[in-house]
Design a protein around this motif. Structure first.
Motif, PDB file in Angstrom:
ATOM      1  N   GLN A   4     -12.156  57.680  -4.738  1.00 61.45           N
ATOM      2  CA  GLN A   4     -12.464  56.544  -3.878  1.00 61.45           C
ATOM      3  C   GLN A   4     -11.432  56.431  -2.766  1.00 61.45           C
ATOM      4  OE1 GLN A   4     -12.516  52.806  -5.918  1.00 61.45           O
ATOM      5  NE2 GLN A   4     -13.008  51.614  -4.076  1.00 61.45           N
ATOM      6  N   ARG A   6      -9.944  53.858  -0.501  1.00 59.88           N
ATOM      7  CA  ARG A   6      -9.866  52.408  -0.471  1.00 59.88           C
ATOM      8  C   ARG A   6      -9.503  51.927   0.939  1.00 59.88           C
ATOM      9  NH1 ARG A   6      -9.103  51.055  -6.130  1.00 59.88           N
ATOM     10  NH2 ARG A   6      -8.703  52.973  -7.303  1.00 59.88           N
ATOM     11  N   GLU A   7      -9.983  50.754   1.293  1.00 59.10           N
ATOM     12  CA  GLU A   7      -9.646  50.129   2.569  1.00 59.10           C
ATOM     13  C   GLU A   7      -9.175  48.714   2.297  1.00 59.10           C
ATOM     14  OE1 GLU A   7     -12.213  50.637   5.881  1.00 59.10           O
ATOM     15  OE2 GLU A   7     -13.141  52.465   5.079  1.00 59.10           O
ATOM     16  N   GLU A   8      -7.968  48.426   2.797  1.00 62.79           N
ATOM     17  CA  GLU A   8      -7.355  47.142   2.458  1.00 62.79           C
ATOM     18  C   GLU A   8      -6.259  46.838   3.469  1.00 62.79           C
ATOM     19  OE1 GLU A   8      -6.380  46.132  -1.861  1.00 62.79           O
ATOM     20  OE2 GLU A   8      -4.406  46.619  -1.046  1.00 62.79           O
ATOM     21  N   ARG A  12      -6.102  52.751   4.886  1.00 61.00           N
ATOM     22  CA  ARG A  12      -7.055  53.589   4.161  1.00 61.00           C
ATOM     23  C   ARG A  12      -6.224  54.530   3.289  1.00 61.00           C
ATOM     24  NH1 ARG A  12     -10.708  56.968   7.345  1.00 61.00           N
ATOM     25  NH2 ARG A  12     -12.125  56.782   5.589  1.00 61.00           N
ATOM     26  N   ASP A  15      -5.773  55.932  -4.320  1.00 51.68           N
ATOM     27  CA  ASP A  15      -4.887  55.416  -5.370  1.00 51.68           C
ATOM     28  C   ASP A  15      -5.570  55.713  -6.701  1.00 51.68           C
ATOM     29  OD1 ASP A  15      -3.192  54.043  -7.053  1.00 51.68           O
ATOM     30  OD2 ASP A  15      -3.133  52.208  -5.836  1.00 51.68           O
ATOM     31  N   LYS A  79       1.692  47.572  -0.952  1.00 57.40           N
ATOM     32  CA  LYS A  79       1.296  48.003  -2.292  1.00 57.40           C
ATOM     33  C   LYS A  79       2.379  47.742  -3.340  1.00 57.40           C
ATOM     34  CE  LYS A  79      -1.976  49.557  -3.208  1.00 57.40           C
ATOM     35  NZ  LYS A  79      -3.218  48.819  -3.600  1.00 57.40           N
TER      36      LYS A  79
END
Length: 271
Positions: A4, A6-8, A12, A15, A79
């Motif tokens: 996956q 991820r976008e947050e 991008r 993890d 993070k």
């Protein structure tokens, strides 16, 4: 490999897995897919994190190694990642070194493969030429010992990047920043275990560059992979993973909190 993206918070990234953090940094023309073999080989027992660096989207005034290190700092703060094992290929290795100089308390182990920072032939000695698919195909193939590794999908991806004037300007800005930033005088600051994995046939950061990193980084060991050029984790993923796994097992992450607790317990026993 399926994983996956991820976008947050404007980032991008990949993890995958749980455990000690392996933070993987790709190179100038790199992508998350460069590390497929490492994700597949280590996500069952490590937390493998790969930020997609904004190399092609950076404003010209920020298109530099300093700008990319600032991006990494923001990503890690977001993070809340610490006690890192940094792995960097090509420009990613250069960035791993610069981050380690600034934040030695955050880095437990360092892995460099085909790293820039001492000497490199960028794109085979020239900046990317827009509009010539054959030229881009040749330059991408130059990165690998076996030109077949330079798949059409990979060539298409690089061609699309270099067809954009703003992206080309960012690439050139970052490449020039890397050429100006020689880390030789600062490598004495690296005192964590360091693994150097080099392609014996690397045409961009030749074998002597690996030897020089090994000489200048005190606690380092160097391994060469034969019939391999600038991206060992892509050309020989099984051998790369074998070297990495053996080295990680011999250099476990130190739990600083446990060490502090043991020291306090030892001091208390003498009071």
């Amino acid at each position: 490999m399926n994983y996956q993206i991820r976008e947050e918070a404007g980032f991008r990234y990949v993890d995958e897995g749980q455990g000690d953090v392996l933070l993987l940094l790709h190179g100038l023309f790199g992508a998350l897919s460069n590390w497929d073999g490492v994700i597949q080989g280590f996500a069952d027992r490590y937390r493998v994190v790969i930020p997609l660096m904004p190399i092609y989207e950076m404003p010209m005034r920020e298109a530099s190694l300093e700008g990319l290190v600032a991006f990494i700092e923001k990503f890690l703060a977001h993070k809340q990642l610490t006690d890192l094992t940094l792995l960097g290929n090509s420009l990613g290795g250069h960035l791993a070194l610069l981050y380690s100089f600034k934040h030695p308390d955050q880095v437990q182990r360092l892995v460099l493969t085909g790293s820039s920072g001492l000497f490199e032939n960028g794109m085979g000695g020239s900046f990317p030429k827009r509009g010539s698919y054959d030229y881009i195909s040749e330059r991408v193939a130059y990165t690998f010992y076996d030109p077949k590794v330079a798949s059409k999908d990979l060539v298409d991806e690089v061609f699309e990047i270099t067809s954009s004037i703003p992206k080309c300007m960012s690439i050139v800005g970052i490449a020039k920043s890397a050429q100006r930033n020689n880390v030789a005088k600062d490598l004495y600051k690296i005192n964590v275990p360091t693994l150097l994995v080099w392609g014996l046939n690397d045409t961009i950061t030749p074998a002597e560059v690996g030897y020089e990193f090994n000489r200048l980084i005190a606690n380092s060991e160097l391994h060469f992979i034969d019939k391999c050029c600038h991206a060992p984790m892509m050309e020989h993923p099984d051998r790369f993973n074998e070297l990495l796994n053996n080295w990680l097992e011999r250099h476990p992450v130190i739990d600083e909190q446990l060490l502090v607790g043991n020291r306090e317990q030892t001091v208390g026993s003498f009071q």
